[in-house]
Design a protein around this motif. Structure first.
Motif, PDB file in Angstrom:
ATOM      1  N   UNK A 226      50.227  22.514  56.918  1.00 65.44           N
ATOM      2  CA  UNK A 226      51.399  21.941  57.380  1.00 65.44           C
ATOM      3  C   UNK A 226      51.538  20.565  56.622  1.00 65.44           C
ATOM      4  N   UNK A 227      50.635  19.730  56.643  1.00 69.00           N
ATOM      5  CA  UNK A 227      50.563  18.450  56.007  1.00 69.00           C
ATOM      6  C   UNK A 227      50.695  18.431  54.781  1.00 69.00           C
ATOM      7  N   UNK A 228      49.998  19.374  54.092  1.00 66.47           N
ATOM      8  CA  UNK A 228      49.774  19.418  52.618  1.00 66.47           C
ATOM      9  C   UNK A 228      51.218  19.767  51.908  1.00 66.47           C
ATOM     10  N   UNK A 229      52.020  20.454  52.564  1.00 68.78           N
ATOM     11  CA  UNK A 229      53.415  20.688  51.931  1.00 68.78           C
ATOM     12  C   UNK A 229      54.162  19.497  51.533  1.00 68.78           C
ATOM     13  N   UNK A 230      53.815  18.274  52.284  1.00 70.29           N
ATOM     14  CA  UNK A 230      54.353  16.912  51.727  1.00 70.29           C
ATOM     15  C   UNK A 230      53.476  16.026  51.076  1.00 70.29           C
ATOM     16  N   UNK A 231      52.069  16.156  51.349  1.00 68.58           N
ATOM     17  CA  UNK A 231      51.389  15.260  50.834  1.00 68.58           C
ATOM     18  C   UNK A 231      50.865  15.640  49.430  1.00 68.58           C
ATOM     19  N   UNK A 284      51.633  12.099  60.272  1.00 70.72           N
ATOM     20  CA  UNK A 284      51.907  12.554  61.621  1.00 70.72           C
ATOM     21  C   UNK A 284      51.435  14.073  61.775  1.00 70.72           C
ATOM     22  N   UNK A 285      51.768  14.861  60.914  1.00 67.77           N
ATOM     23  CA  UNK A 285      51.459  16.227  60.792  1.00 67.77           C
ATOM     24  C   UNK A 285      49.933  16.353  60.892  1.00 67.77           C
ATOM     25  N   UNK A 286      49.252  15.587  60.111  1.00 65.72           N
ATOM     26  CA  UNK A 286      47.775  15.570  59.863  1.00 65.72           C
ATOM     27  C   UNK A 286      46.980  15.358  61.011  1.00 65.72           C
ATOM     28  N   UNK A 287      47.538  14.203  61.808  1.00 67.93           N
ATOM     29  CA  UNK A 287      46.995  13.863  63.006  1.00 67.93           C
ATOM     30  C   UNK A 287      47.118  14.456  64.238  1.00 67.93           C
ATOM     31  N   UNK A 288      48.312  14.948  64.307  1.00 63.71           N
ATOM     32  CA  UNK A 288      48.579  15.752  65.561  1.00 63.71           C
ATOM     33  C   UNK A 288      48.798  17.244  65.477  1.00 63.71           C
ATOM     34  N   UNK A 289      48.935  17.967  64.169  1.00 65.42           N
ATOM     35  CA  UNK A 289      48.986  19.268  64.322  1.00 65.42           C
ATOM     36  C   UNK A 289      48.062  19.977  63.446  1.00 65.42           C
ATOM     37  N   UNK A 290      47.644  19.448  62.397  1.00 67.16           N
ATOM     38  CA  UNK A 290      46.662  20.071  61.299  1.00 67.16           C
ATOM     39  C   UNK A 290      45.388  20.445  61.983  1.00 67.16           C
ATOM     40  N   UNK A 291      44.806  19.567  62.751  1.00 63.98           N
ATOM     41  CA  UNK A 291      43.607  19.762  63.046  1.00 63.98           C
ATOM     42  C   UNK A 291      43.483  20.663  64.387  1.00 63.98           C
ATOM     43  N   UNK A 292      44.480  20.919  64.975  1.00 61.50           N
ATOM     44  CA  UNK A 292      44.591  21.419  66.493  1.00 61.50           C
ATOM     45  C   UNK A 292      44.347  22.771  66.168  1.00 61.50           C
ATOM     46  N   UNK A 293      44.495  23.369  67.384  1.00 60.96           N
ATOM     47  CA  UNK A 293      43.810  24.975  67.703  1.00 60.96           C
ATOM     48  C   UNK A 293      45.297  25.947  67.818  1.00 60.96           C
ATOM     49  N   UNK A 302      55.375  25.843  59.438  1.00 62.29           N
ATOM     50  CA  UNK A 302      55.767  24.565  59.376  1.00 62.29           C
ATOM     51  C   UNK A 302      55.735  24.212  57.804  1.00 62.29           C
ATOM     52  N   UNK A 303      54.559  24.756  57.255  1.00 65.06           N
ATOM     53  CA  UNK A 303      54.569  24.661  55.859  1.00 65.06           C
ATOM     54  C   UNK A 303      55.597  25.124  55.104  1.00 65.06           C
ATOM     55  N   UNK A 304      55.848  26.302  55.297  1.00 65.88           N
ATOM     56  CA  UNK A 304      57.288  26.934  54.705  1.00 65.88           C
ATOM     57  C   UNK A 304      58.586  26.431  54.889  1.00 65.88           C
ATOM     58  N   UNK A 305      58.612  25.740  56.304  1.00 69.41           N
ATOM     59  CA  UNK A 305      59.867  25.189  56.330  1.00 69.41           C
ATOM     60  C   UNK A 305      60.056  23.825  55.604  1.00 69.41           C
ATOM     61  N   UNK A 306      58.865  23.202  55.582  1.00 73.89           N
ATOM     62  CA  UNK A 306      58.840  21.992  54.777  1.00 73.89           C
ATOM     63  C   UNK A 306      59.101  22.166  53.465  1.00 73.89           C
ATOM     64  N   UNK A 307      58.207  23.094  52.881  1.00 72.22           N
ATOM     65  CA  UNK A 307      58.610  23.381  51.195  1.00 72.22           C
ATOM     66  C   UNK A 307      59.820  23.604  51.101  1.00 72.22           C
ATOM     67  N   UNK A 308      60.512  24.428  51.912  1.00 68.47           N
ATOM     68  CA  UNK A 308      62.194  24.867  51.597  1.00 68.47           C
ATOM     69  C   UNK A 308      62.883  23.562  51.848  1.00 68.47           C
ATOM     70  N   UNK A 309      62.594  22.908  52.824  1.00 66.79           N
ATOM     71  CA  UNK A 309      63.584  21.592  52.987  1.00 66.79           C
ATOM     72  C   UNK A 309      63.179  20.869  51.801  1.00 66.79           C
ATOM     73  N   UNK A 310      62.108  20.457  51.213  1.00 66.87           N
ATOM     74  CA  UNK A 310      61.660  19.647  50.167  1.00 66.87           C
ATOM     75  C   UNK A 310      62.515  20.112  48.901  1.00 66.87           C
TER      76      UNK A 310
END
Length: 336
Positions: A226-231, A284-293, A302-310
């Motif tokens: 999720x966060x790697x798609x932008x980071x 924000x994603x790395x703090x609140x989504x990436x480490x969650x279960x 989320x990764x696919x959506x972010x890469x598509x938008x980017x």
């Protein structure tokens, strides 16, 4: 100081084209204001002002060129107040930059981003192959604490869950610092930028290979997705900004080195600026989504959506609106 012989008619005729262009821009600004100039014209305005100021210093050394000296003095005087007047920042200008100008700039400098990506991937491949061939190399690079969590099939990122807001703030600050360092290292002839891109790639390769060897590949990539798609793209873009800076320093073309560096710096800083909102979202994603279960499907979606938008933003942004222009990057300040 320059002698009379250096101020030849040929030199004057060569420089007169730039003086005439500066006068045209000054007349346009005097009649319609700075807002009438496109972005490329504004940057050309500043570049021509500096070049003409340098020409005036040369002309002053020739006592026989008093007429030209007076003309240049007057021209620079007319341009001075507009050059140093500054530009007000507005929500409209910020929106135009991110929606139109930035995607155009990214596409113009795409070869630099491609080189940065190849350096990162090269480091990742070397790191992965070395980690698989020599496990001790991975142990030395990752350290005993991280290796212990991987060997016990645990993610070292679990600690983020207990301090999400603080962790997110730290992650944002750290990522922005890394990207800024990758960009700023370009001033050292690009050596620092090349090193940081390769080093980050190698670390990614070592971590990936080590996790894969211990059956942790899915856990790793579901965390990064999720966060790697932008980071990760932000790192490549920051590297491209550093390489653009290095090229301006090393290969000024027909411009003075300081002028070539000024043009390259303008491109590089604006290219870097576009990564800041990306890194904020990634933090924000790395703090609140990436480490969650949460379900893995959600993270990869989320990764696919972010890469598509980017991809749509950088690939299509500004294509269907009138171009405001970009700073010249060729050999001459007169390139359009």
């Amino acid at each position: 100081m320059r002698s009379f012989r250096m101020i030849s008619n040929r030199w004057i005729e060569t420089r007169r084209q730039s003086w005439n262009r500066l006068e045209i821009l000054v007349q346009q600004v005097e009649s319609s204001g700075l807002k009438s100039l496109a972005a490329a014209d504004l940057r050309e305005f500043g570049l021509l002002y500096r070049q003409t100021a340098s020409d005036l210093s040369a002309v002053r050394a020739d006592r026989a060129s008093r007429t030209i000296e007076a003309y240049l003095n007057q021209l620079l005087g007319r341009a001075h107040n507009y050059i140093y007047a500054g530009k007000r920042l507005s929500l409209t200008s910020v929106w135009q930059f991110f929606a139109q100008d930035y995607p155009r700039l990214f596409r113009k400098l795409l070869p630099y981003t491609a080189v940065a990506l190849m350096l990162f991937v090269g480091g990742a491949l070397l790191g992965a192959l070395t980690a698989m061939a020599r496990p001790r190399f991975a142990q030395a690079l990752l350290g005993p604490a991280m290796m212990n969590t991987i060997e016990h099939h645990k993610m070292w990122t679990e600690s983020i869950l207990s301090a999400k807001p603080q962790a997110s703030s730290f992650i944002m600050t750290n990522n922005i610092s890394v990207c800024f360092m990758t960009f700023a290292s370009g001033i050292a002839a690009g050596i620092g930028t090349l090193y940081l891109l390769f080093e980050n790639g190698m670390m990614m390769g070592v971590v990936s290979a080590t996790c894969a060897q211990h059956g942790m590949a899915l856990s790793l990539w579901s965390f990064v997705a999720s966060h790697g798609a932008l980071e990760l793209p932000s790192i490549f873009i920051s590297g491209a900004a550093g390489l653009r800076l290095a090229v301006g320093l090393l290969f000024p073309g027909t411009l003075l080195r300081k002028d070539a560096l000024a043009v390259a710096g303008s491109d590089a800083i604006r290219l870097l600026a576009g990564t800041i909102p990306l890194l904020v979202i990634a933090g924000l994603l790395e703090g609140f989504l990436s480490p969650t279960h949460v379900p893995l499907a959600l993270k990869f979606s989320v990764c696919a959506a972010l890469l598509t938008g980017l991809g749509l933003w950088l690939g299509e942004g500004g294509r269907h609106t009138p171009a405001t222009g970009l700073a010249p990057t060729g050999k001459s300040g007169q390139e359009r």
